[in-house]
Scaffold this motif. Structure first.
Motif, PDB file in Angstrom:
ATOM      1  N   THR A  79       0.851  -1.182   0.000  1.00  0.00           N
ATOM      2  CA  THR A  79       0.000   0.000   0.000  1.00  0.00           C
ATOM      3  C   THR A  79       0.890   1.238   0.000  1.00  0.00           C
ATOM      4  O   THR A  79       2.011   1.224   0.515  1.00  0.00           O
ATOM      5  N   LYS A  80       0.382   2.330  -0.561  1.00  0.00           N
ATOM      6  CA  LYS A  80       1.203   3.544  -0.632  1.00  0.00           C
ATOM      7  C   LYS A  80       1.343   4.189   0.741  1.00  0.00           C
ATOM      8  O   LYS A  80       2.427   4.596   1.136  1.00  0.00           O
ATOM      9  N   ASN A  81       0.239   4.297   1.448  1.00  0.00           N
ATOM     10  CA  ASN A  81       0.287   4.850   2.799  1.00  0.00           C
ATOM     11  C   ASN A  81       0.369   3.700   3.795  1.00  0.00           C
ATOM     12  O   ASN A  81      -0.515   2.854   3.844  1.00  0.00           O
ATOM     13  N   GLY A  82       1.412   3.682   4.571  1.00  0.00           N
ATOM     14  CA  GLY A  82       1.574   2.614   5.545  1.00  0.00           C
ATOM     15  C   GLY A  82       2.495   1.515   5.071  1.00  0.00           C
ATOM     16  O   GLY A  82       3.073   0.801   5.876  1.00  0.00           O
ATOM     17  N   ASP A 149      -8.668   6.579  -1.909  1.00  0.00           N
ATOM     18  CA  ASP A 149      -7.554   5.862  -1.289  1.00  0.00           C
ATOM     19  C   ASP A 149      -6.293   6.113  -2.117  1.00  0.00           C
ATOM     20  O   ASP A 149      -6.353   6.188  -3.353  1.00  0.00           O
ATOM     21  N   SER A 150      -5.144   6.212  -1.447  1.00  0.00           N
ATOM     22  CA  SER A 150      -3.898   6.508  -2.154  1.00  0.00           C
ATOM     23  C   SER A 150      -3.396   5.332  -2.984  1.00  0.00           C
ATOM     24  O   SER A 150      -2.483   5.488  -3.797  1.00  0.00           O
ATOM     25  N   TRP A 171       3.396   3.796  -8.998  1.00  0.00           N
ATOM     26  CA  TRP A 171       2.235   4.185  -8.167  1.00  0.00           C
ATOM     27  C   TRP A 171       0.963   3.781  -8.900  1.00  0.00           C
ATOM     28  O   TRP A 171       0.715   4.206 -10.027  1.00  0.00           O
TER      29      TRP A 171
END
Length: 355
Positions: A79-82, A149-150, A171
């Motif tokens: 995931t991009k965030n986290g 969501d990112s 990405w």
């Protein structure tokens, strides 16, 4: 004595021959393939496939003199965030249709089209091992994270015999399904675009603020102003029966009364759409169709630049017997199966009768 000298001379000749054979039989070290550190993709800042359809992203890999063949694979999806690395949904197999024989646009029945396609199970995200091109397969937003969501990051490993390189941080930010185009919602915010006019009675929630200005406007409408630029025709998409395979064209006047399609006498009804078993009544024209529309990105009789194109028209006699022609058309796509209706709502009454 002479014979003995001759034997010695032959022996001397044999020595270099043996040495040459020994050198030839010795295994040379294997040459290592070259992989340029400047080899890379023409990367976008973000990949935004629309869910609910299959798409191929041509990544345009530049080998910079690297030795072929090259092999590509996805690494370190997260995931991009986290940065969570447990993202099995990207590789979970989904059921999709793929072509086993080429679609040409010349097929004469639904059965012929469907015979060229097969159902397969394959992951949502895949990189073609031989080219590095990326495939995003038809998967729902209930499975895949989507905007706002990112999304995800992933790396691609490129390797050849004895060398490899990791190209990082692709990405991936998918967008929720867009069932048809032109679409009445902003694809990111899902806010409805504005439309100042009322929708057709029973038209449902799907309202497209897409308007058409037909050719021959002053010949087609009761209006004193030949430069009349008000909204002339609005287009509405509605769907019933999510497993259906039909498409209907309807036409309504400003009071939402049906206009008989037969009035559009210049329309080539059997040539406007790759559909079959046409049923025409005073209420509309219906075809059996295969979805999505268009079936591929290929340019055919029925589609261009990834959109189907339909055209409707008629002619009448004006004052003095002049023949007047008017027409309108629509470029569109439908990505989900169903029994769909496209309604053309006329803002003003078209003139069908001769002057």
């Amino acid at each position: 004595m002479k014979k003995l000298q001759q034997m010695k001379w032959n022996s001397c000749l044999a020595i270099p021959v043996v040495m040459v054979l020994a050198i030839a039989c010795k295994k040379l070290p294997e040459k290592k393939d070259y992989l340029s550190q400047d080899a890379s993709f023409n990367m976008k800042s973000v990949y935004e496939p629309i869910l609910g359809r299959t798409a191929l992203e041509l990544t345009q890999f530049s080998a910079d003199g690297s030795t072929y063949p090259l092999i590509f694979s996805i690494e370190n999806a997260r995931t991009k965030n986290g940065g969570h690395t447990n993202v099995p949904e990207l590789f979970q197999k989904v059921k999709v249709q793929e072509w086993k024989r080429d679609y040409t646009g010349l097929e004469t029945s639904l059965a012929e089209i469907e015979a060229k396609r097969v159902w397969v199970e394959a992951p949502f995200l895949e990189v073609r091992s031989g080219s590095g091109d990326i495939i995003f397969r038809n998967a729902p937003s209930t499975l895949i994270r989507s905007y706002p969501d990112s999304g995800y990051l992933f790396d691609i490993k490129v390797r050849n015999k004895g060398n490899e390189r990791i190209i990082k941080d692709f990405w991936l930010r998918p967008i929720k399904e867009v069932p048809y185009e032109p679409y009445e919602f902003d694809v990111y915010t899902r806010e409805r675009k504005t439309e100042s006019r009322p929708r057709p009675s029973g038209g449902g929630a799907n309202i497209v603020p897409y308007t058409i200005h037909p050719t021959g406007v002053s010949k087609m409408y009761f209006t004193k102003d030949s430069l009349f630029t008000d909204t002339l025709i609005s287009v509405y998409f509605t769907k019933e029966n999510a497993t259906g395979h039909s498409l209907t064209f309807k036409f309504v006047d400003p009071r939402f009364n049906p206009i008989d399609p037969a009035k559009f006498s210049n329309t080539q009804w059997d040539k406007i759409l790759h559909g079959f078993n046409r049923r025409q009544t005073a209420m509309g024209v219906t075809y059996d169709v295969a979805y999505p529309i268009p079936l591929t990105q290929l340019n055919t009789t029925w589609a261009n630049s990834g959109k189907a194109n339909v055209k409707f028209g008629y002619s009448r006699k004006g004052f003095g017997g002049e023949r007047l022609d008017a027409s309108f058309g629509l470029n569109f796509a439908i990505y989900e199966p169903g029994d769909w209706t496209i309604t053309f709502y006329f803002r003003r009454d078209p003139i069908f009768n001769d002057d």
